[in-house]
Design a protein around this motif. Structure first.
Motif, PDB file in Angstrom:
ATOM      1  N   ASN A  26      52.573  16.265  30.743  1.00  0.00           N
ATOM      2  CA  ASN A  26      52.250  15.950  32.130  1.00  0.00           C
ATOM      3  C   ASN A  26      52.106  17.209  32.979  1.00  0.00           C
ATOM      4  N   LEU A  27      52.968  18.175  32.742  1.00  0.00           N
ATOM      5  CA  LEU A  27      52.921  19.426  33.506  1.00  0.00           C
ATOM      6  C   LEU A  27      51.655  20.212  33.201  1.00  0.00           C
ATOM      7  N   TYR A  28      51.413  20.463  31.920  1.00  0.00           N
ATOM      8  CA  TYR A  28      50.310  21.341  31.559  1.00  0.00           C
ATOM      9  C   TYR A  28      48.976  20.600  31.440  1.00  0.00           C
ATOM     10  N   GLY A  29      49.059  19.298  31.120  1.00  0.00           N
ATOM     11  CA  GLY A  29      47.822  18.512  31.075  1.00  0.00           C
ATOM     12  C   GLY A  29      47.182  18.418  32.448  1.00  0.00           C
ATOM     13  N   SER A  30      48.003  18.268  33.475  1.00  0.00           N
ATOM     14  CA  SER A  30      47.464  18.182  34.833  1.00  0.00           C
ATOM     15  C   SER A  30      46.906  19.524  35.295  1.00  0.00           C
ATOM     16  N   ILE A  31      47.494  20.626  34.830  1.00  0.00           N
ATOM     17  CA  ILE A  31      46.956  21.953  35.158  1.00  0.00           C
ATOM     18  C   ILE A  31      45.597  22.153  34.492  1.00  0.00           C
ATOM     19  N   ARG A  32      45.519  21.803  33.206  1.00  0.00           N
ATOM     20  CA  ARG A  32      44.228  21.920  32.517  1.00  0.00           C
ATOM     21  C   ARG A  32      43.176  21.055  33.192  1.00  0.00           C
ATOM     22  N   TYR A  33      43.571  19.847  33.582  1.00  0.00           N
ATOM     23  CA  TYR A  33      42.653  18.935  34.262  1.00  0.00           C
ATOM     24  C   TYR A  33      42.137  19.568  35.554  1.00  0.00           C
ATOM     25  N   MET A  34      43.039  20.115  36.355  1.00  0.00           N
ATOM     26  CA  MET A  34      42.650  20.706  37.636  1.00  0.00           C
ATOM     27  C   MET A  34      41.678  21.863  37.432  1.00  0.00           C
ATOM     28  N   LEU A  35      41.945  22.684  36.438  1.00  0.00           N
ATOM     29  CA  LEU A  35      41.072  23.829  36.192  1.00  0.00           C
ATOM     30  C   LEU A  35      39.741  23.401  35.568  1.00  0.00           C
ATOM     31  N   GLN A  36      39.758  22.327  34.762  1.00  0.00           N
ATOM     32  CA  GLN A  36      38.539  21.911  34.076  1.00  0.00           C
ATOM     33  C   GLN A  36      37.569  21.158  34.973  1.00  0.00           C
ATOM     34  N   ILE A  37      38.073  20.548  36.064  1.00  0.00           N
ATOM     35  CA  ILE A  37      37.139  19.808  36.917  1.00  0.00           C
ATOM     36  C   ILE A  37      36.316  20.762  37.781  1.00  0.00           C
ATOM     37  N   GLY A  38      36.563  22.038  37.593  1.00  0.00           N
ATOM     38  CA  GLY A  38      35.596  23.029  38.025  1.00  0.00           C
ATOM     39  C   GLY A  38      35.727  23.517  39.431  1.00  0.00           C
ATOM     40  N   MET A  83      49.500  16.388  50.549  1.00  0.00           N
ATOM     41  CA  MET A  83      49.784  16.311  51.991  1.00  0.00           C
ATOM     42  C   MET A  83      48.708  15.538  52.741  1.00  0.00           C
ATOM     43  N   ASP A  84      47.466  15.661  52.272  1.00  0.00           N
ATOM     44  CA  ASP A  84      46.353  14.961  52.924  1.00  0.00           C
ATOM     45  C   ASP A  84      46.143  13.561  52.380  1.00  0.00           C
ATOM     46  N   ASN A  85      46.891  13.202  51.323  1.00  0.00           N
ATOM     47  CA  ASN A  85      46.709  11.912  50.652  1.00  0.00           C
ATOM     48  C   ASN A  85      45.257  11.709  50.237  1.00  0.00           C
ATOM     49  N   ALA A  86      44.657  12.772  49.699  1.00  0.00           N
ATOM     50  CA  ALA A  86      43.232  12.748  49.341  1.00  0.00           C
ATOM     51  C   ALA A  86      43.035  12.078  47.985  1.00  0.00           C
ATOM     52  N   PRO A  87      42.086  11.132  47.882  1.00  0.00           N
ATOM     53  CA  PRO A  87      41.864  10.455  46.600  1.00  0.00           C
ATOM     54  C   PRO A  87      40.974  11.245  45.644  1.00  0.00           C
ATOM     55  N   LEU A  88      40.099  12.099  46.190  1.00  0.00           N
ATOM     56  CA  LEU A  88      39.122  12.803  45.367  1.00  0.00           C
ATOM     57  C   LEU A  88      39.188  14.305  45.600  1.00  0.00           C
ATOM     58  N   ARG A  89      38.920  15.040  44.544  1.00  0.00           N
ATOM     59  CA  ARG A  89      38.765  16.488  44.601  1.00  0.00           C
ATOM     60  C   ARG A  89      37.648  16.838  43.643  1.00  0.00           C
ATOM     61  N   GLN A  92      36.363  14.045  41.502  1.00  0.00           N
ATOM     62  CA  GLN A  92      37.251  13.450  40.512  1.00  0.00           C
ATOM     63  C   GLN A  92      38.576  13.061  41.178  1.00  0.00           C
ATOM     64  N   GLN A  93      39.318  12.203  40.490  1.00  0.00           N
ATOM     65  CA  GLN A  93      40.643  11.835  40.995  1.00  0.00           C
ATOM     66  C   GLN A  93      41.499  13.076  41.211  1.00  0.00           C
ATOM     67  N   THR A  94      42.221  13.104  42.314  1.00  0.00           N
ATOM     68  CA  THR A  94      43.167  14.191  42.533  1.00  0.00           C
ATOM     69  C   THR A  94      44.341  14.044  41.564  1.00  0.00           C
ATOM     70  N   VAL A  95      45.057  15.137  41.346  1.00  0.00           N
ATOM     71  CA  VAL A  95      46.145  15.131  40.362  1.00  0.00           C
ATOM     72  C   VAL A  95      47.230  14.135  40.744  1.00  0.00           C
ATOM     73  N   HIS A  96      47.577  14.062  42.034  1.00  0.00           N
ATOM     74  CA  HIS A  96      48.647  13.143  42.419  1.00  0.00           C
ATOM     75  C   HIS A  96      48.227  11.683  42.271  1.00  0.00           C
ATOM     76  N   GLN A 221      27.153  14.285  46.641  1.00  0.00           N
ATOM     77  CA  GLN A 221      26.956  15.726  46.509  1.00  0.00           C
ATOM     78  C   GLN A 221      28.196  16.503  46.923  1.00  0.00           C
ATOM     79  N   PHE A 222      28.864  16.030  47.975  1.00  0.00           N
ATOM     80  CA  PHE A 222      29.977  16.766  48.572  1.00  0.00           C
ATOM     81  C   PHE A 222      31.245  16.668  47.730  1.00  0.00           C
ATOM     82  N   GLY A 223      31.385  15.587  46.960  1.00  0.00           N
ATOM     83  CA  GLY A 223      32.536  15.459  46.071  1.00  0.00           C
ATOM     84  C   GLY A 223      33.801  14.991  46.757  1.00  0.00           C
ATOM     85  N   LYS A 224      33.692  14.532  47.979  1.00  0.00           N
ATOM     86  CA  LYS A 224      34.849  14.025  48.706  1.00  0.00           C
ATOM     87  C   LYS A 224      34.469  12.725  49.393  1.00  0.00           C
TER      88      LYS A 224
END
Length: 324
Positions: A26-38, A83-89, A92-96, A221-224
């Motif tokens: 969970n710790l490192y998979g989410s880091i890889r996910y965040m970095l891989q979504i570009g 903090m922003d309760n953002a659904p997308l980044r 893609q789905q945000t990590v939280h 296009q904007f991704g958010k």
């Protein structure tokens, strides 16, 4: 000089070779996910471009600093999204959302630690100067994020307050990314400060463009989520200008929509119509243009041949005319 494609290849290679562990998943998979979504990898690219501008002998010597900047950026995004309760980044789905807030907090913390591990690989004689720049920036980013959250509960926020907040939250990271590259390439103190000023001004203009795109951009296009700032009653340049300029014919309706939580689409559409009536998009575009001019003035003053500065000017133009 190196092409942008070559510099991007160095960054991608560096990120792919971070040797992120497999467990805890969970710790490192989410880091890889965040970095891989570009994302555009703009900030590490700026570090390498600045080093290249001042003719660093070996561009790979600037790579750890560039990776530190990118890891720090992703750390801040992961926590900001909570903090922003953002659904997308980045579309893609945000990590939280994909995991949970606790995982996102820990993963963000670890990204920050990873950033410092990269900084430790920089030339020892440059470390004091790099750490001073990096730590100052990191503190200012936290200050900017706190101000951004404070603004949500304040009845009145001025344009100058807002510009100061986005300078801290967004712009100093771009300026520092460039500054670190310049430091590593032995640029003069004057040029280090000028390239920092260039980055900060570009960063403010970039955030103003972000404010505009949140309302007027295409979500595909904007991704958010479109109108996320409106739904959160976020004190953006557009909302602050609207509150400052709305007369008795518009202000009651604007206040009424700010006081309601939805329905979401109706709120976004209604507030957008009010923005159109008040001309706040045009006001934001004018403010953005002022900072673009400041950025180019700083770039023009840097003491290297004009042709060497062309890639940075071109990149800035691409960033500031973007639709995503």
């Amino acid at each position: 000089m190196h092409s942008i494609n070559v510099l991007q290849q160095h960054i991608n290679h560096g990120l792919n070779n971070l040797n992120i562990p497999e467990h805890p998943e969970n710790l490192y998979g989410s880091i890889r996910y965040m970095l891989q979504i570009g994302g555009k990898r703009v900030r590490p690219l700026l570090t390498l471009m600045a080093a290249d501008l001042f003719s660093i002998t070996d561009i790979t010597k600037a790579l750890p600093a560039a990776l530190a900047v990118e890891l720090f950026h992703n750390f801040s995004l992961m926590h900001d999204d909570i903090m922003d309760n953002a659904p997308l980044r980045r579309g893609q789905q945000t990590v939280h959302e994909k995991w949970n807030p606790n995982v996102a907090i820990l993963s963000g913390d670890n990204l920050l630690i990873m950033a410092y591990r990269q900084l430790a690989k920089c030339p020892p004689e440059k470390l004091p100067q790099l750490l001073e720049a990096f730590n100052t920036m990191a503190t200012e980013v936290c200050e900017g994020q706190q101000l951004d959250m404070d603004f949500e509960n304040m009845a009145s926020v001025g344009i100058d307050d807002y510009l100061r907040m986005i300078r801290l939250k967004t712009s100093v990271l771009l300026g520092t990314a460039l500054k670190m590259g310049a430091i590593l390439a032995d640029a003069t103190e004057v040029d280090v400060n000028l390239i920092y000023d260039f980055g900060v001004a570009v960063g403010i203009a970039f955030q103003l463009q972000d404010d505009i795109l949140d309302v007027y951009g295409d979500p595909a296009q904007f991704g958010k989520q479109r109108g996320g700032d409106i739904l959160a009653n976020k004190k953006t340049y557009l909302l602050i200008k609207a509150l400052e300029t709305a007369g008795t014919d518009i202000r009651p309706e604007l206040d009424r929509w700010l006081a309601t939580d939805g329905p979401a689409e109706a709120k976004v559409n209604a507030v957008t119509v009010l923005y159109d009536r008040l001309g706040v998009r045009q006001a934001a575009e004018l403010a953005k243009q002022r900072y673009i001019e400041q950025a180019y003035a700083a770039l023009d003053a840097i003491g290297v041949h004009t042709t060497r500065k062309t890639p940075l000017r071109t990149l800035a133009q691409t960033l500031l005319n973007r639709t995503s």
